[in-house]
Write a protein that holds these residues in place. Structure first.
Motif, mmCIF file in Angstrom:
data_model
loop_
_atom_site.group_PDB
_atom_site.id
_atom_site.type_symbol
_atom_site.label_atom_id
_atom_site.label_comp_id
_atom_site.label_asym_id
_atom_site.label_seq_id
_atom_site.Cartn_x
_atom_site.Cartn_y
_atom_site.Cartn_z
ATOM 1 N N LYS A 43 0.952 -1.112 -0.272
ATOM 2 C CA LYS A 43 -0.001 -0.009 0.261
ATOM 3 C C LYS A 43 1.238 0.917 0.306
ATOM 4 O O LYS A 43 0.625 1.836 -0.488
ATOM 5 C CB LYS A 43 -1.152 0.066 1.108
ATOM 6 N N GLU A 44 1.657 0.848 0.600
ATOM 7 C CA GLU A 44 2.964 2.681 1.055
ATOM 8 C C GLU A 44 3.923 2.410 -0.783
ATOM 9 O O GLU A 44 3.572 3.382 -0.850
ATOM 10 C CB GLU A 44 3.940 2.167 1.591
ATOM 11 N N GLN A 45 3.984 1.422 -1.469
ATOM 12 C CA GLN A 45 4.654 1.941 -2.494
ATOM 13 C C GLN A 45 3.930 2.204 -3.420
ATOM 14 O O GLN A 45 3.756 3.240 -3.911
ATOM 15 C CB GLN A 45 5.089 0.099 -2.935
ATOM 16 N N ALA A 46 2.367 1.764 -3.673
ATOM 17 C CA ALA A 46 1.729 2.145 -4.057
ATOM 18 C C ALA A 46 0.892 3.770 -4.189
ATOM 19 O O ALA A 46 1.016 4.337 -4.805
ATOM 20 C CB ALA A 46 0.252 1.380 -4.475
ATOM 21 N N GLU A 52 0.852 12.011 -7.581
ATOM 22 C CA GLU A 52 0.273 12.895 -8.339
ATOM 23 C C GLU A 52 -0.694 12.984 -8.362
ATOM 24 O O GLU A 52 -1.886 14.485 -8.637
ATOM 25 C CB GLU A 52 0.800 13.065 -9.509
ATOM 26 N N HIS A 53 -1.620 11.551 -8.117
ATOM 27 C CA HIS A 53 -3.038 12.133 -7.881
ATOM 28 C C HIS A 53 -3.710 11.302 -6.392
ATOM 29 O O HIS A 53 -4.834 11.735 -6.651
ATOM 30 C CB HIS A 53 -3.487 10.352 -9.067
ATOM 31 N N LYS A 54 -2.869 11.983 -5.483
ATOM 32 C CA LYS A 54 -3.271 12.081 -4.483
ATOM 33 C C LYS A 54 -5.132 12.739 -4.231
ATOM 34 O O LYS A 54 -5.953 11.991 -3.438
ATOM 35 C CB LYS A 54 -2.534 12.734 -4.194
ATOM 36 N N PHE A 59 -7.960 7.814 -6.952
ATOM 37 C CA PHE A 59 -6.906 7.623 -5.715
ATOM 38 C C PHE A 59 -7.000 6.369 -5.131
ATOM 39 O O PHE A 59 -5.973 5.032 -5.135
ATOM 40 C CB PHE A 59 -6.152 8.732 -4.909
ATOM 41 N N GLY A 60 -8.107 6.520 -4.618
ATOM 42 C CA GLY A 60 -8.469 4.802 -3.150
ATOM 43 C C GLY A 60 -8.882 3.694 -4.582
ATOM 44 O O GLY A 60 -8.094 3.159 -4.013
ATOM 45 N N GLU A 61 -9.215 3.795 -5.315
ATOM 46 C CA GLU A 61 -9.873 2.781 -6.767
ATOM 47 C C GLU A 61 -7.916 2.383 -6.871
ATOM 48 O O GLU A 61 -7.192 0.999 -7.406
ATOM 49 C CB GLU A 61 -10.397 3.200 -7.378
#
Ligand code: IDP
Length: 149
Positions: A43-46, A52-54, A59-61
């Motif tokens: 999850k951290e790497q993702a 940039e899409h935070k 973003f969650g998807e």
């Protein structure tokens, strides 16, 4: 200019048995593989990768999808490999990707568009650092280079 880029077969590409097809396209083009592995993205790497899409609604998807199943992470080297790989991938939204491109041939929706590729030298360096350790990248010479360049 000799460059390196980060390419990743996303979970949909792995599930759909497209690793070989995708690797083959970049090999045939003349680019050189310097690192590759099947891996489970954390999850951290993702979240770092897609920072940039935070603020975007998807973003969650995006994070859920990229961590849902293994990816095939790769580093490729070659002249102008960053821009050329983006051309070979096709437009982000498969409805706009040209026939012949990876997304144009194999993807149907923007959320499941098969492949990721760095969009600039700065992104490439940043993304390679998220997914690979220095010792996982292998420098070696290939005789075929003289026939490619
Ligand atoms: P890229 O992957 O072609 O560089 P970006 O704009 O950086 O495209 O977007 C990153 C990823 O986010 C895309 O590959 C796509 O899977 C996903 N994405 C982009 N826009 C949308 C959207 O509107 N809905 C859902 N997913 C999206």
């Amino acid at each position: 200019m000799m460059e390196r880029t980060y390419l990743m077969v996303k979970p949909d590409g792995v599930q759909r048995n497209l690793i070989g097809e995708i690797v083959s396209r970049f090999e045939k083009k003349g680019f050189q593989l310097v690192g590759a592995k099947l891996m489970q993205v954390s999850k951290e790497q993702a979240e770092t990768h897609y920072v940039e899409h935070k603020e975007r609604p998807f973003f969650g998807e995006l994070v859920d999808f990229i961590t849902s199943s293994p990816v095939f992470a790769m580093v490729w080297e070659g002249e102008n490999v960053i821009a050329t790989a983006r051309q070979m991938m096709g437009a982000t939204n498969p409805k706009d990707s040209a026939p012949g491109t990876i997304r144009g041939e194999y993807a149907a929706t923007v959320g499941k568009n098969i492949i990721h590729g760095s969009d600039s030298p700065a992104s490439a360096e940043r993304e390679i650092g998220i997914f690979f350790k220095e010792e996982e990248l292998i420098e070696y010479s290939k005789l075929i280079k003289e026939w490619v360049y």
